[in-house]
Design a protein around this motif. Structure first.
Motif, short mmCIF file in Angstrom:
data_model
loop_
_atom_site.label_atom_id
_atom_site.label_comp_id
_atom_site.label_asym_id
_atom_site.label_seq_id
_atom_site.Cartn_x
_atom_site.Cartn_y
_atom_site.Cartn_z
N ILE A 141 1.79 -5.43 6.57
CA ILE A 141 2.75 -4.84 5.17
C ILE A 141 2.26 -3.51 4.50
CG2 ILE A 141 4.07 -5.62 3.37
CD1 ILE A 141 4.80 -6.59 5.93
N PRO A 142 0.49 -3.70 3.86
CA PRO A 142 0.31 -3.02 3.18
C PRO A 142 0.14 -1.45 3.84
CG PRO A 142 -1.43 -4.92 2.61
CD PRO A 142 -0.37 -5.10 4.49
N VAL A 143 -0.35 -1.25 5.07
CA VAL A 143 0.06 -0.30 5.83
C VAL A 143 1.20 0.88 5.69
CG1 VAL A 143 -0.13 0.96 7.80
CG2 VAL A 143 -2.00 -1.44 7.08
N ILE A 144 2.05 -0.02 5.91
CA ILE A 144 3.82 1.01 5.90
C ILE A 144 3.87 0.90 4.43
CG2 ILE A 144 3.95 -0.60 8.13
CD1 ILE A 144 6.27 -2.44 6.38
N THR A 145 3.37 0.18 3.54
CA THR A 145 3.53 0.39 2.12
C THR A 145 2.47 2.04 2.10
OG1 THR A 145 3.14 -1.68 1.39
CG2 THR A 145 3.16 0.13 -0.22
N LEU A 146 1.75 2.13 2.34
CA LEU A 146 0.65 3.56 1.57
C LEU A 146 1.12 3.93 2.85
CD1 LEU A 146 -2.01 4.56 0.95
CD2 LEU A 146 -3.25 3.60 3.06
N THR A 164 2.03 7.47 1.28
CA THR A 164 1.50 9.30 0.95
C THR A 164 3.08 10.12 1.12
OG1 THR A 164 0.30 8.37 2.59
CG2 THR A 164 0.27 10.20 2.92
N ILE A 165 4.44 9.91 1.53
CA ILE A 165 5.30 11.07 0.81
C ILE A 165 6.04 11.44 0.05
CG2 ILE A 165 6.46 10.42 3.03
CD1 ILE A 165 6.72 13.72 3.33
N ALA A 166 6.54 9.85 -0.16
CA ALA A 166 7.43 9.69 -0.85
C ALA A 166 7.45 9.35 -2.41
CB ALA A 166 7.89 7.88 -0.62
N SER A 167 6.14 9.21 -2.59
CA SER A 167 5.26 8.98 -3.99
C SER A 167 5.13 10.21 -4.40
CB SER A 167 4.24 8.32 -4.40
OG SER A 167 3.19 9.03 -3.78
N SER A 196 10.28 5.54 -2.68
CA SER A 196 9.38 4.33 -2.23
C SER A 196 10.13 3.40 -1.61
CB SER A 196 8.36 4.61 -2.88
OG SER A 196 7.83 5.67 -3.43
N ALA A 197 10.54 2.56 -2.68
CA ALA A 197 11.44 0.86 -2.69
C ALA A 197 12.25 0.91 -1.09
CB ALA A 197 12.09 0.45 -4.04
N GLY A 198 13.39 1.93 -1.27
CA GLY A 198 13.71 1.63 0.17
C GLY A 198 13.67 2.06 1.29
N ALA A 199 12.53 3.88 1.39
CA ALA A 199 11.87 3.32 2.94
C ALA A 199 11.02 1.67 2.91
CB ALA A 199 10.83 4.74 2.65
N ILE A 200 9.82 1.43 2.21
CA ILE A 200 9.74 0.41 2.46
C ILE A 200 10.52 -0.46 2.85
CG2 ILE A 200 8.06 -1.70 0.84
CD1 ILE A 200 6.94 0.78 -0.68
N THR A 201 11.36 -0.96 1.94
CA THR A 201 12.17 -2.51 2.48
C THR A 201 13.09 -1.47 4.00
OG1 THR A 201 13.41 -2.80 -0.24
CG2 THR A 201 14.56 -3.36 1.59
N ILE A 202 13.31 -0.66 4.07
CA ILE A 202 13.22 -0.40 5.70
C ILE A 202 12.51 -0.66 6.96
CG2 ILE A 202 14.02 1.45 7.46
CD1 ILE A 202 15.69 2.90 4.59
N MET A 203 11.62 -0.01 6.59
CA MET A 203 10.48 -0.65 7.72
C MET A 203 9.64 -2.02 7.05
SD MET A 203 9.54 1.84 8.73
CE MET A 203 8.21 1.35 9.66
N ILE A 204 10.45 -2.92 6.34
CA ILE A 204 9.61 -4.16 6.61
C ILE A 204 10.85 -5.43 7.44
CG2 ILE A 204 10.39 -6.73 5.20
CD1 ILE A 204 9.07 -4.98 2.77
N GLY A 205 12.75 -4.60 7.24
CA GLY A 205 13.35 -4.75 8.20
C GLY A 205 13.19 -4.15 9.51
N VAL A 206 12.65 -3.54 9.76
CA VAL A 206 12.55 -2.92 11.03
C VAL A 206 10.99 -3.64 11.56
CG1 VAL A 206 11.02 -1.08 12.84
CG2 VAL A 206 13.25 -0.06 10.95
#
Length: 277
Positions: free
Chosen positions: A93-98, A102-105, A193-203
């Motif tokens: 979870i921290p890795v996909i957040t970072l 890295t780019i979305a922020s 950021s929030a949208g991409a993190i949510t997508i990745m947690i779903g993946v």
């Protein structure tokens, strides 16, 4: 009286006659973009916090589980280092957040405009971000998995085959770094950021959760597919404890994740040139 010539390494500014730049004028390269991205990623607090939390989760949970199971015999043929699986799964979870940040922020704060002004090549910027992020994440994860594997082996004793040890350290680290790179690609596509993190947690979690609720006999094949190809199952392969019998084996899961990352990053490269900043 002779006029002094312009020093060889320097050039006159094309837009200002008579002005000589104190900095050598040369074409920017990928190495320049790499240096820029390395400076950015190591100087922000989010990198220290996210990777620090990942190390704590991986090492802490693995060691705690090993301490709790000191008096319990592991199943026949199961390596002690497999107990590090839970910590690694949480550390994703921290890795996909970072990876996303890295780019979305940069899109969220508008910093991407400065980045692209300094380096107009969008492909070079994305490539530099991906290379720096992958190498940093792989190195930190490798240290964490090596520490937890050594700690678990020291607490529980027993021998671990070299292939399992290699999978639980190098294999897991490469897979986690690729997963973070996938998050970076999704962040580049979504730019939120929030949208991409949510997508990745779903993946990461959705295929496994869906499989657990597929009780119908007609969905048995779908359930088995989701179990075998879910990310938790792919990680478990490196510990010698896959969730299915017919799924990928050995290091094949790295190839599958690498192909997915290449597809998403390739799409991100294409989209970068069709969008405004």
């Amino acid at each position: 009286m002779t006029t002094p010539s312009t020093p060889a390494p320097y050039q006159q500014h094309p837009g200002v006659p008579g002005y000589v730049s104190p900095v050598p004028l040369r074409r920017a390269t990928l190495l320049d973009a790499l240096a820029s991205e390395w400076t950015k990623i190591r100087s922000v607090r989010s990198t220290i916090w996210t990777l620090g939390v990942m190390v704590v989760l991986v090492v802490g949970f693995g060691a705690l589980i090993a301490l709790a199971l000191r008096s319990v015999d592991l199943p026949e043929g199961e390596s002690p280092v497999s107990l590090g699986f839970v910590g690694v799964l949480l550390g994703i979870i921290p890795v996909i957040t970072l990876g996303v940040m890295t780019i979305a922020s940069e899109y969220g704060t508008g910093m991407i405009r400065t980045t692209l002004t300094a380096c107009p090549s969008r492909a070079r910027v994305l490539a530099a971000k991906g290379i720096v992020f992958f190498l940093l994440t792989f190195a930190i994860t490798l240290v964490a998995t090596a520490l937890v594997s050594a700690a678990i082996s020291g607490i529980l004793g027993g021998s671990t085959a070299g292939s399992v040890w290699l999978g639980a350290t190098v294999g897991v680290s490469a897979y986690v770094a690729l997963l973070g790179l996938l998050a970076l690609g999704v962040g580049s596509l979504v730019r939120h950021s929030a949208g991409a993190i949510t997508i990745m947690i779903g993946v990461v979690l959705l295929p496994l959760v869906m499989a657990l609720f597929m009780m119908s006999e007609g969905l048995r094949d779908v359930q088995q597919f989701l179990l075998e190809y879910s990310i938790p199952s792919q990680l478990a392969i490196f510990y010698g404890t896959p969730m299915g019998e017919d799924g990928p084996t050995g290091w094949e899961s790295l190839g599958l994740m690498g192909a997915l990352v290449a597809l998403v990053l390739g799409l991100a490269f294409l989209v970068q040139h069709k969008r405004d900043v």
